[in-house]
Design a protein around this motif. Structure first.
Motif, short mmCIF file in Angstrom:
data_model
loop_
_atom_site.label_atom_id
_atom_site.label_comp_id
_atom_site.label_asym_id
_atom_site.label_seq_id
_atom_site.Cartn_x
_atom_site.Cartn_y
_atom_site.Cartn_z
N LYS A 111 0.84 -1.21 0.00
CA LYS A 111 0.00 0.00 0.00
C LYS A 111 0.87 1.25 0.00
N TRP A 112 1.90 1.26 0.84
CA TRP A 112 2.77 2.44 0.92
C TRP A 112 3.56 2.65 -0.37
N ALA A 113 3.91 1.53 -1.04
CA ALA A 113 4.60 1.67 -2.32
C ALA A 113 3.68 2.25 -3.37
N ALA A 114 2.41 1.84 -3.35
CA ALA A 114 1.45 2.30 -4.35
C ALA A 114 1.07 3.76 -4.15
N ASP A 115 0.91 4.20 -2.90
CA ASP A 115 0.44 5.57 -2.67
C ASP A 115 1.57 6.58 -2.46
N GLY A 116 2.83 6.12 -2.56
CA GLY A 116 3.95 7.04 -2.47
C GLY A 116 4.51 7.24 -1.08
N THR A 117 3.91 6.62 -0.07
CA THR A 117 4.39 6.80 1.30
C THR A 117 5.83 6.31 1.45
N ALA A 118 6.13 5.13 0.93
CA ALA A 118 7.48 4.57 1.07
C ALA A 118 8.52 5.48 0.43
N THR A 125 14.29 10.33 5.20
CA THR A 125 15.20 9.70 6.15
C THR A 125 16.24 8.79 5.52
N GLY A 126 16.13 8.52 4.23
CA GLY A 126 17.08 7.62 3.59
C GLY A 126 16.85 6.17 3.90
N ALA A 127 15.72 5.84 4.49
CA ALA A 127 15.42 4.45 4.88
C ALA A 127 14.44 3.83 3.91
N GLY A 128 14.90 2.82 3.18
CA GLY A 128 14.01 2.04 2.35
C GLY A 128 13.38 0.94 3.20
N MET A 129 12.08 0.94 3.28
CA MET A 129 11.41 -0.02 4.16
C MET A 129 11.16 -1.35 3.44
N PRO A 131 9.16 -5.51 4.53
CA PRO A 131 8.16 -6.02 5.48
C PRO A 131 8.65 -6.20 6.90
N GLY A 132 9.94 -6.56 7.09
CA GLY A 132 10.46 -6.80 8.43
C GLY A 132 11.03 -5.58 9.12
N ALA A 133 10.84 -4.38 8.54
CA ALA A 133 11.29 -3.15 9.18
C ALA A 133 10.27 -2.70 10.23
N ALA A 134 10.73 -1.90 11.17
CA ALA A 134 9.89 -1.50 12.30
C ALA A 134 8.65 -0.73 11.84
N GLY A 135 8.78 0.12 10.83
CA GLY A 135 7.64 0.93 10.40
C GLY A 135 6.46 0.10 9.94
N PRO A 136 6.61 -0.77 8.93
CA PRO A 136 5.48 -1.60 8.50
C PRO A 136 4.97 -2.52 9.61
N LEU A 137 5.87 -3.05 10.45
CA LEU A 137 5.41 -3.93 11.53
C LEU A 137 4.57 -3.16 12.55
N LEU A 138 4.99 -1.94 12.89
CA LEU A 138 4.19 -1.12 13.80
C LEU A 138 2.81 -0.82 13.20
N ALA A 139 2.80 -0.50 11.91
CA ALA A 139 1.52 -0.19 11.26
C ALA A 139 0.61 -1.42 11.23
N HIS A 140 1.20 -2.59 10.99
CA HIS A 140 0.40 -3.83 11.00
C HIS A 140 -0.22 -4.06 12.37
N LEU A 141 0.58 -3.92 13.42
CA LEU A 141 0.04 -4.13 14.77
C LEU A 141 -0.98 -3.05 15.13
N ALA A 142 -0.76 -1.83 14.71
CA ALA A 142 -1.71 -0.75 15.00
C ALA A 142 -3.08 -1.06 14.41
N GLU A 280 15.19 3.42 -6.81
CA GLU A 280 14.48 2.55 -5.88
C GLU A 280 14.55 3.12 -4.46
N ALA A 281 13.45 3.06 -3.74
CA ALA A 281 13.43 3.45 -2.33
C ALA A 281 13.89 2.26 -1.50
N ALA A 282 15.19 1.95 -1.63
CA ALA A 282 15.75 0.75 -0.99
C ALA A 282 17.03 1.11 -0.27
#
Length: 484
Positions: A111-118, A125-129, A131-142, A280-282
């Motif tokens: 979803k974040w890749a499709a809507d430009g969030t990533a 921040t220079g951080a390519g996210m 699935p196992g990064a803290a950001g997506p995991l926090l969002a999943h749990l939220a 690439e946002a990687a």
């Protein structure tokens, strides 16, 4: 001397390192990696901490082997990064830790890749996210388990979870905090990045990064359990990738380091904290303990893990690797591979949860040696892809279990088109110890150069062959990305 601890994904190691660079043998203890339906990969925090206690006690008992008159000066921690290690205010786990290998948050990242969030978070921040990064995991749990976040006091990582239990401090190393919400130049969180990910309300779960040179005191009860003095300084970080880089000798801007471990981590030392200009946002930009120095990192998901899988399928022991590689020519008799064998896909130098591995060019004449060589060559191509994306222009060092193979080392040198300086000892622990000594104000420069090593030479014929092979690899990868 320093007690160094490296908490890997499934193995925890500890050993002593003296100021002159001498080390004692490493002690190891395994922890459980729970692989569950839904691409979930978890660990028991208490079990992991128990492995640290076991190996530290064993390492401390070896002190007389180095110098009975030299005291233990600090406990230096490093270990796996990423994932999500939720704790309460006392440092107790709020459910199992979510591993960096966890794939449950792949839909969030899609979803974040499709809507430009990533892309926007990467720009900030220079951080390519992944699935196992803290950001997506926090969002999943939220979205799916908000009660877990509500019960937590801190959402952190492996190293700071151990540090909190051992010292009582709610902290995090800036290298861990760099992914994905830290402005690494200011060493503070980018609140706009958190808002973009819908995580503004959970900002309080993020511990403030410790300043460079921070040391924490070992709690009396823990000290007694470890066999160390109460109040002993504890250095908590950097996490394993930057620790290996500095332990391998990264010093000059532009130098690169390759960690051929479970993952394939490629990094280049930089003086520029700005996000990369790649399409690439990687990858990631990491804060380090050294002023004006940053690490640009591309941690591909699979290094030796893919090889372990293939050797297991073929019934081949790892001790046979060099002999097997020597039986197959450059190009593996026409067999080629894509090395993307993680269920979470790939995260560097591109992010795609759908990425999968391939073996092509098979025939009835294909042997086991050809299959193994094709995969080893593909991992080396992936390393070149990452390092070139990072802009390496200096010497390259290599470490990790895969770097111990002489034949695989020569493949890496041929593919990279340069000699590779291989470090074979506990470079992660050396890197963590180097940071701890710096924090103590101790000049232990001789320890940096005492690890020894060898050079994997770039053979001219191999370089010429693999130059063409690399470009064929890139073409195959581009076509595969359109079909996943």
């Amino acid at each position: 001397m320093i007690v160094g601890v490296d908490v890997g994904t499934s193995v925890t190691k500890a050993q002593l390192i003296a100021r002159d660079g001498r080390t004692t043998p490493a002690h190891e203890a395994r922890s459980t990696l729970y692989t569950l339906p839904g691409n979930r990969v978890e660990q028991d925090m208490d079990e992991v901490i128990g492995t640290v206690v076991t190996v530290v006690r064993a390492a401390v008992a070896d002190a007389a082997q180095l110098d009975p008159k030299e005291p233990v000066e600090a406990l230096a921690l490093t270990g796996q990064g990423d994932g999500l290690w939720l704790r309460d205010a006392r440092g107790r786990p709020v459910g199992r830790a979510l591993s960096w290998m966890d794939g449950r948050a792949a839909p969030v990242l899609d979803k974040w890749a499709a809507d430009g969030t990533a892309r926007e978070v990467y720009r900030r921040t220079g951080a390519g996210m992944f699935p196992g990064a803290a950001g997506p995991l926090l969002a999943h749990l939220a979205e799916h388990e908000p009660e877990r976040l509500a019960a937590a006091d801190v959402a952190g990582y492996c190293v700071d979870a151990i540090a909190q239990r051992f010292t009582g401090e709610r902290t995090v190393d800036a290298s861990d905090a760099s992914v994905p919400f830290l402005d690494v130049a200011r060493r503070s969180y980018d609140d706009e990045a958190l808002q973009l990910c819908g995580l503004g309300r959970w900002r309080g779960l993020l511990a403030d990064p410790a300043p460079p040179g921070a040391l924490f005191g070992l709690l009396p009860k823990v000290a007694a359990e470890l066999g160390l003095p109460a109040g002993l300084p504890v250095s908590a970080g950097p996490f394993d990738i930057p620790a290996c880089g500095f332990g391998s000798g990264l010093q000059q801007v532009g130098e690169g380091n390759l960690i051929v471990g479970t993952t394939l981590a490629c990094q280049v030392l930089s003086d520029d904290p700005a996000p990369g200009a790649a399409n690439e946002a990687a990858g990631m930009v990491l804060a380090t303990p050294y002023e004006g120095r940053y690490l640009r990192v591309m941690p591909a998901m699979i290094g030796t893990a893919g090889l372990d899988w293939l050797l297991g399928m073929l019934g081949v022991r790892i001790e046979e690797l060099d002999a097997l590689l020597a039986q197959s020519p450059y190009g593996a008799a026409g067999v080629t591979a894509l090395p993307f064998l993680s269920t979470s896909g790939e995260r560097a130098p591109f992010v795609d949860a759908r990425a999968r591995g391939r073996l092509d060019g098979l025939s009835p004449l294909t042997g086991r040696a050809d299959l193994v060589r094709a995969l080893c060559e593909a991992v080396a191509y992936s390393a070149r892809h990452c390092l070139e994306t990072l802009g390496v222009d200096g010497a390259v060092t290599a470490c990790g279990g895969g770097a111990r193979s002489g034949e695989w080392g020569r493949i890496f040198a041929g593919v990279l088109g340069r000699d590779v300086h291989v470090r074979e000892d506990a470079v992660g622990i050396r890197g963590a110890a180097r940071v701890a000594w710096r924090a103590l104000g101790v000049d232990a420069g001789s320890a940096d150069a005492a690890g020894g090593g060898r050079v994997a030479r770039a053979d001219d014929a191999a370089v010429a062959f693999y130059e063409d092979g690399y470009h064929r690899y890139l073409d195959t990868l581009e076509r595969a990305r359109q079909s996943w």
